[in-house]
Write an enzyme that holds these catalytic residues in place. Structure first.
Site, PDB file in Angstrom:
ATOM      1  N   ASP A   1       0.672  -1.113  -0.120  1.00 48.06           N
ATOM      2  CA  ASP A   1      -0.006  -0.002  -0.004  1.00 48.06           C
ATOM      3  C   ASP A   1       0.857   1.191   0.047  1.00 48.06           C
ATOM      4  O   ASP A   1       1.723   1.450   0.904  1.00 48.06           O
ATOM      5  CB  ASP A   1      -1.060   0.031   1.145  1.00 48.06           C
ATOM      6  CG  ASP A   1      -2.016   1.160   1.225  1.00 48.06           C
ATOM      7  OD1 ASP A   1      -3.171   0.782   0.619  1.00 48.06           O
ATOM      8  OD2 ASP A   1      -1.644   2.186   1.361  1.00 48.06           O
ATOM      9  N   ILE A   2       0.704   2.124  -0.945  1.00 52.30           N
ATOM     10  CA  ILE A   2       1.449   3.540  -1.104  1.00 52.30           C
ATOM     11  C   ILE A   2       1.342   4.391  -0.126  1.00 52.30           C
ATOM     12  O   ILE A   2       0.233   4.463   0.361  1.00 52.30           O
ATOM     13  CB  ILE A   2       1.341   4.184  -2.501  1.00 52.30           C
ATOM     14  CG1 ILE A   2       1.729   3.365  -3.635  1.00 52.30           C
ATOM     15  CG2 ILE A   2       1.988   5.356  -2.368  1.00 52.30           C
ATOM     16  CD1 ILE A   2       1.355   3.826  -4.975  1.00 52.30           C
TER      17      ILE A   2
ATOM     18  N   ASP B   1      -1.347   8.869 -10.960  1.00 52.08           N
ATOM     19  CA  ASP B   1      -1.450   7.770 -11.786  1.00 52.08           C
ATOM     20  C   ASP B   1      -0.242   7.336 -12.173  1.00 52.08           C
ATOM     21  O   ASP B   1       0.304   6.262 -12.329  1.00 52.08           O
ATOM     22  CB  ASP B   1      -2.433   8.275 -13.059  1.00 52.08           C
ATOM     23  CG  ASP B   1      -3.753   8.333 -12.740  1.00 52.08           C
ATOM     24  OD1 ASP B   1      -4.284   7.833 -11.637  1.00 52.08           O
ATOM     25  OD2 ASP B   1      -4.677   8.883 -13.475  1.00 52.08           O
TER      26      ASP B   1
ATOM     27  N   GLU C   1      -4.655   2.126  -4.205  1.00 52.08           N
ATOM     28  CA  GLU C   1      -3.174   2.348  -4.427  1.00 52.08           C
ATOM     29  C   GLU C   1      -2.804   1.089  -3.550  1.00 52.08           C
ATOM     30  O   GLU C   1      -1.393   1.099  -3.028  1.00 52.08           O
ATOM     31  CB  GLU C   1      -2.850   3.439  -3.440  1.00 52.08           C
ATOM     32  CG  GLU C   1      -2.988   3.541  -1.902  1.00 52.08           C
ATOM     33  CD  GLU C   1      -4.381   4.025  -1.593  1.00 52.08           C
ATOM     34  OE1 GLU C   1      -4.360   4.630  -0.702  1.00 52.08           O
ATOM     35  OE2 GLU C   1      -5.215   4.230  -2.416  1.00 52.08           O
TER      36      GLU C   1
ATOM     37  N   ASN D   1      -2.060  12.791  -4.301  1.00 54.38           N
ATOM     38  CA  ASN D   1      -3.377  13.105  -5.182  1.00 54.38           C
ATOM     39  C   ASN D   1      -3.749  14.724  -4.863  1.00 54.38           C
ATOM     40  O   ASN D   1      -3.927  15.756  -5.738  1.00 54.38           O
ATOM     41  CB  ASN D   1      -4.462  12.430  -5.052  1.00 54.38           C
ATOM     42  CG  ASN D   1      -4.190  11.024  -6.064  1.00 54.38           C
ATOM     43  OD1 ASN D   1      -3.620  10.884  -6.878  1.00 54.38           O
ATOM     44  ND2 ASN D   1      -5.008  10.001  -5.177  1.00 54.38           N
TER      45      ASN D   1
END
Length: 272
Positions: A155-156, A172, A198, A163
């Site tokens: 998970d980022i 993206d 993500e 964002n």
């Protein structure tokens, strides 16, 4: 869609069969062999490739045998070559009544369209739909053959901030970049999926916990070299392994997720 590897195997088998028929053999060798589970399963995948219908393994062998027998009679009657797929279509339409309104489509185009349904267009990794199918298949294979495999959840870190600060197009790009890094650090037989916004999940066949940690750390280290707005990008990860951590698939995936959240709450940018 059937699992991609099985469809690839079925496509290769179709090439073999067509080559055998070119050499004027009456019946493909695979149908002359004594029936076994692996052959029947492959024939089932072949019929799915040709018809998009899931047939039981034993029924698949029977249908194909009848198709080749009918092909021989058609060739004798017409006095010219007849493709076995013509006979197969006749059987499924007129005898078995398994098809009502078939459509002829080139296999290459069909495979491209099928692949589009299971691949995430942004990252090039498989999507959640494919993950659900593939994880079930890999788990059953591991249980049946006493094999091991590991699940890696990724998970980022702080993706919402990315964002909000840089915009969704830049977000993206971050997703695409991580997808590229993942593909560059796994084997051909491994499966990498984008399972959420993500979130990514890897299925590493025949891989122990230490082996999975090595793979995950390579990916994390490479991604952590990337910068955005002067800050290093990072992700948190978690690993679970079968059968060491769990004997059920749902629990195995859940434990990988829990390990990932442990990384989040322990400072991020790490694998647990």
């Amino acid at each position: 869609m059937k699992y991609e590897k099985e469809i690839q195997d079925a496509t290769a088998l179709l090439d073999v069969i067509l080559n055998e028929l070119t050499n004027e053999k009456e019946m493909p060798e695979i149908l002359k062999r004594e029936a076994n589970i692996e052959d029947d399963s492959l024939l089932s995948h072949l019929l799915y490739l040709l018809t998009n219908i899931n047939f039981p393994a034993e029924e698949s062998r029977d249908i194909l045998k009848r198709s080749f027998e009918l092909t021989s009679r058609l060739i004798e009657s017409l006095g010219r070559p007849v493709d076995f797929r013509v006979a197969l279509l006749d059987i499924l339409l007129s005898k078995d009544k398994r098809m009502n309104n078939p459509k002829v489509i080139e296999i290459k185009l069909y495979l491209e369209q099928e692949r589009m349904t299971v691949v995430d267009h942004l990252t090039g990794l498989y999507n959640k739909r494919y993950f659900d199918e593939a994880s079930f298949r890999i788990f059953n294979q591991a249980r049946r053959h006493s094999r091991i495999f590991s699940v890696v959840a990724i998970d980022i870190d702080d993706f919402k901030k990315i964002n909000d600060e840089f915009g969704h197009p830049m977000g993206d790009e971050v997703l695409k970049n991580l997808g590229k890094i993942i593909l560059g650090n796994i084997r051909k037989e491994d499966i990498a999926c984008r399972t959420g916004g993500e979130e990514f999940t890897l299925l590493l066949s025949d891989t122990t916990m230490p082996g999975a940690m090595t793979v995950a750390e390579k990916i994390r280290t490479e991604f952590n070299r990337e910068t955005l707005g002067g800050k290093l990008l990072s992700f948190s990860g978690g690993i679970s392994s079968y059968p060491e951590d769990s004997l059920t698939l749902d629990d195995l995936v859940l434990k990988a997720d829990k390990a990932m959240y442990k990384s989040k709450f322990s400072g991020k940018n790490r694998i647990s």
